[in-house]
Design an enzyme around this catalytic site. Sequence first.
Site, PDB file in Angstrom:
ATOM      1  N   HIS A 232      -7.248  -5.216  10.101  1.00 20.17           N
ATOM      2  CA  HIS A 232      -6.981  -4.954   8.678  1.00 20.17           C
ATOM      3  C   HIS A 232      -5.686  -5.619   8.233  1.00 20.17           C
ATOM      4  O   HIS A 232      -4.749  -5.802   9.012  1.00 20.17           O
ATOM      5  CB  HIS A 232      -6.990  -3.450   8.347  1.00 20.17           C
ATOM      6  CG  HIS A 232      -5.862  -2.639   8.891  1.00 20.17           C
ATOM      7  ND1 HIS A 232      -6.048  -1.439   9.537  1.00 20.17           N
ATOM      8  CD2 HIS A 232      -4.529  -2.822   8.871  1.00 20.17           C
ATOM      9  CE1 HIS A 232      -4.884  -0.931   9.885  1.00 20.17           C
ATOM     10  NE2 HIS A 232      -3.932  -1.761   9.491  1.00 20.17           N
TER      11      HIS A 232
ATOM     12  N   GLU B 192      -9.719  -2.287   5.529  1.00 21.52           N
ATOM     13  CA  GLU B 192     -10.341  -2.068   6.829  1.00 21.52           C
ATOM     14  C   GLU B 192     -11.575  -2.965   6.973  1.00 21.52           C
ATOM     15  O   GLU B 192     -12.068  -3.516   5.986  1.00 21.52           O
ATOM     16  CB  GLU B 192     -10.747  -0.591   6.948  1.00 21.52           C
ATOM     17  CG  GLU B 192      -9.572   0.397   6.861  1.00 21.52           C
ATOM     18  CD  GLU B 192      -8.749   0.469   8.148  1.00 21.52           C
ATOM     19  OE1 GLU B 192      -8.727  -0.505   8.921  1.00 21.52           O
ATOM     20  OE2 GLU B 192      -8.104   1.519   8.370  1.00 21.52           O
TER      21      GLU B 192
ATOM     22  N   ASP C 274      -7.525  -3.386  14.285  1.00 17.38           N
ATOM     23  CA  ASP C 274      -8.919  -3.687  13.913  1.00 17.38           C
ATOM     24  C   ASP C 274      -9.016  -4.875  12.952  1.00 17.38           C
ATOM     25  O   ASP C 274     -10.067  -5.125  12.384  1.00 17.38           O
ATOM     26  CB  ASP C 274      -9.581  -2.448  13.296  1.00 17.38           C
ATOM     27  CG  ASP C 274      -8.858  -1.954  12.040  1.00 17.38           C
ATOM     28  OD1 ASP C 274      -7.888  -2.607  11.593  1.00 17.38           O
ATOM     29  OD2 ASP C 274      -9.265  -0.905  11.504  1.00 17.38           O
TER      30      ASP C 274
ATOM     31  N   ASP D 247       0.811  -1.218   0.000  1.00 18.64           N
ATOM     32  CA  ASP D 247       0.000   0.000   0.000  1.00 18.64           C
ATOM     33  C   ASP D 247       0.845   1.271   0.000  1.00 18.64           C
ATOM     34  O   ASP D 247       2.065   1.227   0.218  1.00 18.64           O
ATOM     35  CB  ASP D 247      -0.962   0.010   1.201  1.00 18.64           C
ATOM     36  CG  ASP D 247      -0.332  -0.600   2.468  1.00 18.64           C
ATOM     37  OD1 ASP D 247       0.889  -0.482   2.631  1.00 18.64           O
ATOM     38  OD2 ASP D 247      -1.072  -1.182   3.269  1.00 18.64           O
TER      39      ASP D 247
HETATM   40  C1  F6R Z   1       1.446  -1.785   6.144  1.00 21.11           C
HETATM   41  C2  F6R Z   1       0.085  -2.283   6.195  1.00 21.11           C
HETATM   42  C3  F6R Z   1      -0.691  -2.381   7.470  1.00 21.11           C
HETATM   43  C4  F6R Z   1       0.140  -2.655   8.702  1.00 21.11           C
HETATM   44  C5  F6R Z   1      -0.741  -2.616   9.947  1.00 21.11           C
HETATM   45  C6  F6R Z   1       0.061  -2.829  11.211  1.00 21.11           C
HETATM   46  O1  F6R Z   1       1.939  -1.820   4.832  1.00 21.11           O
HETATM   47  O2  F6R Z   1      -0.433  -2.608   5.176  1.00 21.11           O
HETATM   48  O3  F6R Z   1      -1.660  -3.399   7.336  1.00 21.11           O
HETATM   49  O4  F6R Z   1       0.762  -3.901   8.577  1.00 21.11           O
HETATM   50  O5  F6R Z   1      -1.387  -1.379  10.012  1.00 21.11           O
HETATM   51  O6  F6R Z   1       0.909  -1.745  11.398  1.00 21.11           O
HETATM   52  P1  F6R Z   1       2.071  -1.788  12.505  1.00 21.11           P
HETATM   53  O7  F6R Z   1       3.011  -2.864  12.054  1.00 21.11           O
HETATM   54  O8  F6R Z   1       2.717  -0.452  12.440  1.00 21.11           O
HETATM   55  O9  F6R Z   1       1.414  -2.099  13.784  1.00 21.11           O
END
Ligand code: F6R
Length: 263
Positions: free
Chosen positions: A138, A143, A136, A67
């Site tokens: 995702h 989401e 959450d 992303d």
């Molecule tokens: C990152 C992504 C997100 C993160 C998730 C957890 O490229 O796609 O799904 O993996 O938000 O983020 P952290 O690792 O910062 O807790």
Amino acid sequence: MEIIIQPTPEAGSIIAARIIAKLVRSKPDCVLGLATGSTPLGTYRELTRMHREDELDFSRVTTFNLDEYVGLPPEHPQSYRAFMAENFFRHVNVDARHTHIPDGMARDVPGECAHYEEAIRAAGGIDLQLLGIGSDGHIGFNEPTSSLASRTRIKTLTERTRADNARFFGGDLAQVPFHCITMGVGTIMAAREVLMLAFGANKADAVTGAVEGPITAMNPASVLQMHAVAKCVVDEAAAAKLARREYYRWVYANKPDWQRITG
Ligand code: F6R
């Protein structure tokens, strides 16, 4: 889903790096799906160490990131392009021309998303997709309520995700973009292998829902229960609410030698 519980994030990151390194050594021109955020940082550090000390060669590897924020140019310090350069790409010998991240500045966002899907297809598909998980549930920025069949597209971040990510923007929520381009859940599910990492107590509910809950778009990571080759590496804190955690430990401790993750 195979659940691998490790005592610390550091130990989990070493396991994850070994899984990735094994693929890179057995298929030097493999296609890796990569993630940003705090979770994979230890894995990137260990892969960097393996590159420096153990001759792990990324010269023929192709990468696709999950992303990118809409509206952040690649040179913006909080763009995921900058994150990947800083935390991984500049430390290893991956060819910059083989690294792909959605273009958050694209004028034609649907066109960019279609182009990203086409680039993944043209590269032969993703061999292994590395994932973190949001508090959450995702994956990527899919989401809750995201279509479980979705492909790369624009998404609006939830307030919770924006608040979770404000720490990367000096704690200033106003600086966190509202939109991103993300691989879809269907894009992630098309990877031949999926490796999800989760560290810390704030991931325990999301992990429990993903692993032991029903498959539901309310916890997009739960769809990994339908993936044929999905591993989930967690530390003790993220595993704390799993009802069957002793079973997962038992299975991992009693694997046949040929299935063990070494290296
Ligand atoms: C990152 C992504 C997100 C993160 C998730 C957890 O490229 O796609 O799904 O993996 O938000 O983020 P952290 O690792 O910062 O807790």
